[in-house]
Design a protein around this motif. Sequence first.
Motif, PDB file in Angstrom:
ATOM      1  N   CYS A   5      -1.519  -3.851   0.202  1.00 54.21           N
ATOM      2  CA  CYS A   5      -2.649  -3.231  -0.494  1.00 54.21           C
ATOM      3  C   CYS A   5      -3.879  -4.126  -0.369  1.00 54.21           C
ATOM      4  O   CYS A   5      -3.796  -5.335  -0.555  1.00 54.21           O
ATOM      5  N   ASP A   6      -5.021  -3.534  -0.042  1.00 52.70           N
ATOM      6  CA  ASP A   6      -6.284  -4.286  -0.030  1.00 52.70           C
ATOM      7  C   ASP A   6      -7.289  -3.703  -1.020  1.00 52.70           C
ATOM      8  O   ASP A   6      -8.466  -4.038  -0.977  1.00 52.70           O
ATOM      9  N   GLY A   7      -6.843  -2.821  -1.885  1.00 45.39           N
ATOM     10  CA  GLY A   7      -7.726  -2.213  -2.885  1.00 45.39           C
ATOM     11  C   GLY A   7      -8.380  -0.933  -2.424  1.00 45.39           C
ATOM     12  O   GLY A   7      -9.130  -0.312  -3.187  1.00 45.39           O
ATOM     13  N   SER A   8      -8.131  -0.511  -1.200  1.00 45.45           N
ATOM     14  CA  SER A   8      -8.751   0.709  -0.675  1.00 45.45           C
ATOM     15  C   SER A   8      -8.361   1.951  -1.464  1.00 45.45           C
ATOM     16  O   SER A   8      -9.065   2.964  -1.406  1.00 45.45           O
ATOM     17  N   HIS A   9      -7.271   1.892  -2.209  1.00 45.24           N
ATOM     18  CA  HIS A   9      -6.857   3.055  -3.008  1.00 45.24           C
ATOM     19  C   HIS A   9      -7.907   3.417  -4.051  1.00 45.24           C
ATOM     20  O   HIS A   9      -8.020   4.573  -4.431  1.00 45.24           O
ATOM     21  N   GLY A  21      -1.562   4.193  -6.261  1.00 50.15           N
ATOM     22  CA  GLY A  21      -1.701   2.747  -6.379  1.00 50.15           C
ATOM     23  C   GLY A  21      -0.576   2.070  -5.634  1.00 50.15           C
ATOM     24  O   GLY A  21       0.318   2.730  -5.096  1.00 50.15           O
ATOM     25  N   PRO A  22      -0.601   0.739  -5.593  1.00 51.61           N
ATOM     26  CA  PRO A  22       0.378   0.006  -4.797  1.00 51.61           C
ATOM     27  C   PRO A  22       1.748  -0.099  -5.451  1.00 51.61           C
ATOM     28  O   PRO A  22       1.900   0.119  -6.653  1.00 51.61           O
ATOM     29  N   SER A  25      -5.145   1.223   3.514  1.00 45.16           N
ATOM     30  CA  SER A  25      -5.402  -0.208   3.577  1.00 45.16           C
ATOM     31  C   SER A  25      -5.682  -0.670   5.006  1.00 45.16           C
ATOM     32  O   SER A  25      -4.971  -0.303   5.939  1.00 45.16           O
ATOM     33  N   CYS A  36       0.828  -1.212   0.000  1.00 49.28           N
ATOM     34  CA  CYS A  36       0.000   0.000   0.000  1.00 49.28           C
ATOM     35  C   CYS A  36       0.862   1.261   0.000  1.00 49.28           C
ATOM     36  O   CYS A  36       1.834   1.362   0.739  1.00 49.28           O
ATOM     37  N   ARG A  37       0.473   2.207  -0.836  1.00 48.33           N
ATOM     38  CA  ARG A  37       1.122   3.520  -0.846  1.00 48.33           C
ATOM     39  C   ARG A  37       0.123   4.650  -0.607  1.00 48.33           C
ATOM     40  O   ARG A  37       0.482   5.817  -0.676  1.00 48.33           O
ATOM     41  N   CYS A  38      -1.145   4.273  -0.356  1.00 51.95           N
ATOM     42  CA  CYS A  38      -2.153   5.317  -0.133  1.00 51.95           C
ATOM     43  C   CYS A  38      -2.444   5.514   1.354  1.00 51.95           C
ATOM     44  O   CYS A  38      -3.148   6.441   1.718  1.00 51.95           O
ATOM     45  N   TRP A  39      -1.948   4.636   2.203  1.00 52.30           N
ATOM     46  CA  TRP A  39      -2.142   4.700   3.643  1.00 52.30           C
ATOM     47  C   TRP A  39      -3.600   4.511   4.050  1.00 52.30           C
ATOM     48  O   TRP A  39      -4.020   4.966   5.099  1.00 52.30           O
TER      49      TRP A  39
HETATM   50 FE1  FES Z   1      -3.307   1.550  -0.521  1.00 52.77          FE
HETATM   51 FE2  FES Z   1      -3.878  -0.119  -2.463  1.00 52.77          FE
HETATM   52  S1  FES Z   1      -2.343   1.336  -2.437  1.00 52.77           S
HETATM   53  S2  FES Z   1      -4.840   0.068  -0.552  1.00 52.77           S
END
Ligand code: FES
Length: 67
Positions: free
Chosen positions: A42-46, A58-59, A36, A31-34
């Motif tokens: 990454c769980d797709g929350s982005h 995105g991840p 998840s 995860c890079r969006c913080w």
């Molecule tokens: Fe954060 Fe995918 S990059 S959930």
Amino acid sequence: KPPVNPEIKKDAQKVVDSFTAEEFKAKTAFCRCWRSANFPYCDGSHNAYNKECCDNVGPLVISAKAE
Ligand code: FES
């Protein structure tokens, strides 16, 4: 400005996650969006975050072999 990290490990002075190269036998998305719920993975929350905030994060995807 709002914090980049809204809620992950907020009791820590700095969020650091470490892995060894041997752990990447399968494709792993970080995860890079913080956002998840399974951070650092990454769980797709982005997707919801990008839609809500008009962003495009995105991840980081790492795998042991090139595809
Ligand atoms: Fe954060 Fe995918 S990059 S959930």
